[in-house]
Design an enzyme around this catalytic site. Sequence first.
Site, mmCIF file in Angstrom:
data_model
loop_
_atom_site.group_PDB
_atom_site.id
_atom_site.type_symbol
_atom_site.label_atom_id
_atom_site.label_comp_id
_atom_site.label_asym_id
_atom_site.label_seq_id
_atom_site.Cartn_x
_atom_site.Cartn_y
_atom_site.Cartn_z
ATOM 1 N N PRO A 126 0.792 -1.360 -0.076
ATOM 2 C CA PRO A 126 -0.418 0.769 0.266
ATOM 3 C C PRO A 126 0.592 1.375 -0.138
ATOM 4 O O PRO A 126 0.156 2.429 -0.240
ATOM 5 C CB PRO A 126 -0.852 -0.196 1.138
ATOM 6 C CG PRO A 126 -0.694 -1.825 1.653
ATOM 7 C CD PRO A 126 1.005 -2.047 0.833
ATOM 8 N N GLU A 166 2.272 -7.841 8.600
ATOM 9 C CA GLU A 166 2.687 -6.464 8.584
ATOM 10 C C GLU A 166 3.929 -5.567 7.681
ATOM 11 O O GLU A 166 3.779 -4.806 7.450
ATOM 12 C CB GLU A 166 3.194 -6.276 9.665
ATOM 13 C CG GLU A 166 2.470 -6.037 11.351
ATOM 14 C CD GLU A 166 1.197 -5.614 10.923
ATOM 15 O OE1 GLU A 166 0.445 -4.407 10.599
ATOM 16 O OE2 GLU A 166 0.009 -6.303 11.005
ATOM 17 N N ARG A 192 -2.107 -7.058 -21.097
ATOM 18 C CA ARG A 192 -3.056 -6.380 -21.754
ATOM 19 C C ARG A 192 -2.095 -5.659 -22.609
ATOM 20 O O ARG A 192 -2.808 -5.761 -24.134
ATOM 21 C CB ARG A 192 -4.575 -6.154 -21.557
ATOM 22 C CG ARG A 192 -5.123 -6.702 -20.750
ATOM 23 C CD ARG A 192 -5.849 -5.999 -19.609
ATOM 24 N NE ARG A 192 -6.929 -5.021 -20.781
ATOM 25 C CZ ARG A 192 -8.069 -5.825 -21.459
ATOM 26 N NH1 ARG A 192 -8.024 -6.496 -21.035
ATOM 27 N NH2 ARG A 192 -8.860 -4.586 -21.769
ATOM 28 N N ASP A 236 -10.413 1.058 -24.213
ATOM 29 C CA ASP A 236 -11.178 0.451 -22.771
ATOM 30 C C ASP A 236 -11.203 1.781 -22.355
ATOM 31 O O ASP A 236 -9.955 2.650 -22.697
ATOM 32 C CB ASP A 236 -9.932 -0.456 -22.571
ATOM 33 C CG ASP A 236 -10.033 -1.706 -22.884
ATOM 34 O OD1 ASP A 236 -11.081 -1.871 -23.363
ATOM 35 O OD2 ASP A 236 -8.811 -2.914 -22.404
HETATM 36 N N1 ADE Z 1 -0.618 -5.329 -0.351
HETATM 37 C C1 ADE Z 1 -1.989 -5.478 1.002
HETATM 38 N N2 ADE Z 1 -2.690 -4.044 -0.063
HETATM 39 C C2 ADE Z 1 -1.696 -3.547 -1.129
HETATM 40 C C3 ADE Z 1 -2.329 -2.564 -1.924
HETATM 41 N N3 ADE Z 1 -3.213 -2.164 -1.727
HETATM 42 N N4 ADE Z 1 -1.399 -3.178 -2.965
HETATM 43 C C4 ADE Z 1 -0.487 -3.441 -3.096
HETATM 44 N N5 ADE Z 1 -0.191 -4.385 -1.951
HETATM 45 C C5 ADE Z 1 -1.159 -4.478 -1.189
#
Ligand code: ADE
Length: 240
Positions: free
Chosen positions: A98, A125, A163, A178
Site C-alpha cells: 500500500p 505487517e 493486456r 478501453d
Molecule cells: N498489499 C496489501 N495491500 C496492498 C495494496 N493496496 N496494493 C498493493 N499491495 C498490497
Amino acid sequence: VTPAPSLEFVVLTLFPELFTSFVKTSLMARALRHGKLSFEAVQIRDFATDKHNTVDDTPYGGGAGMVLRPDVLHSAWRSVDDAELRGEGGQLTVYLSPQGRLLDAPLARRLAQIPRLILVCGHYEGVDERFVDECVDLEVSIGDYVLTGGELPAQVLMDAVSRWVPGVVGKEKSVSEDSFEGGLLKYPQYTRPREFNGLEIPPVLLGGNHAHIAAWRQAEREKRTRLRRPDLWERYGRRK
Ligand code: ADE
C-alpha cells in the site's frame, strides 16, 4: 521452435496456490499456452534455514504483527534473479504494498515493455525494509486500501500488464478503446435483444453510420468522465 515469451512473470510468495486458478483461466491461460507470457511461482518458505522453516519475526521497536525476514527473502530473490538481464534493464523487481506508487494504465503499459518482472508478495505487517533497499526497484500499490497480502495485487498487476503485451488480447483495438486510453472512461455498450424491459438501443447505433457512431461514443466517453471522474476530466482538459 516457439519464440521466447515477451514477458516473464516470477512471483515470490508464501501462497503459490493462490495463483493456480488465475493462471489456468481466460486471458492468462491463453497467453501462457501461446508462449506470449511465462509464469513461475516461488515458495519463499523453501528458503528458510531453521528447522521450523521460519520466514517472519516480530518487529524491532514493538508493534503488532510479523515482518518477513530479509535474509530469507533475499535467498528466494537470488534464486530467480538474472543479474545480467537486470544490468541491461531487462528485469525489474516489484514489491506490492500500500506504500507503493498507484498502478494506473500508463504504468501498466510501461511495465509490459520489461522482459522479466519479479513480483514480491508480502504478508503480515510487511517485509524488512532492508530487503526493499537491496532488491526492490519499484513499489506498487493497487489502491488506497489494505489487503491481507500481495497475491491479489500481483494478479491485478499481471492482468493489467499482460493486456499490453502484443498478441495477448485478441483484438489490439479493444485495448486502445478501453477505459483510460486517451484519459477517458469507456462509452456504454449494447447487444441483443433490441428491446429489454422496455428499454431501447440508442438509435445512432442502429443506423450503421460509422462516423456518427464514433462521434456519439466520443461524446459519451467525455460525458461519463466529466460526471463520474472529475479528476480524470480535469487532467484530460489540461492535456489538450
Ligand atoms: N498489499 C496489501 N495491500 C496492498 C495494496 N493496496 N496494493 C498493493 N499491495 C498490497
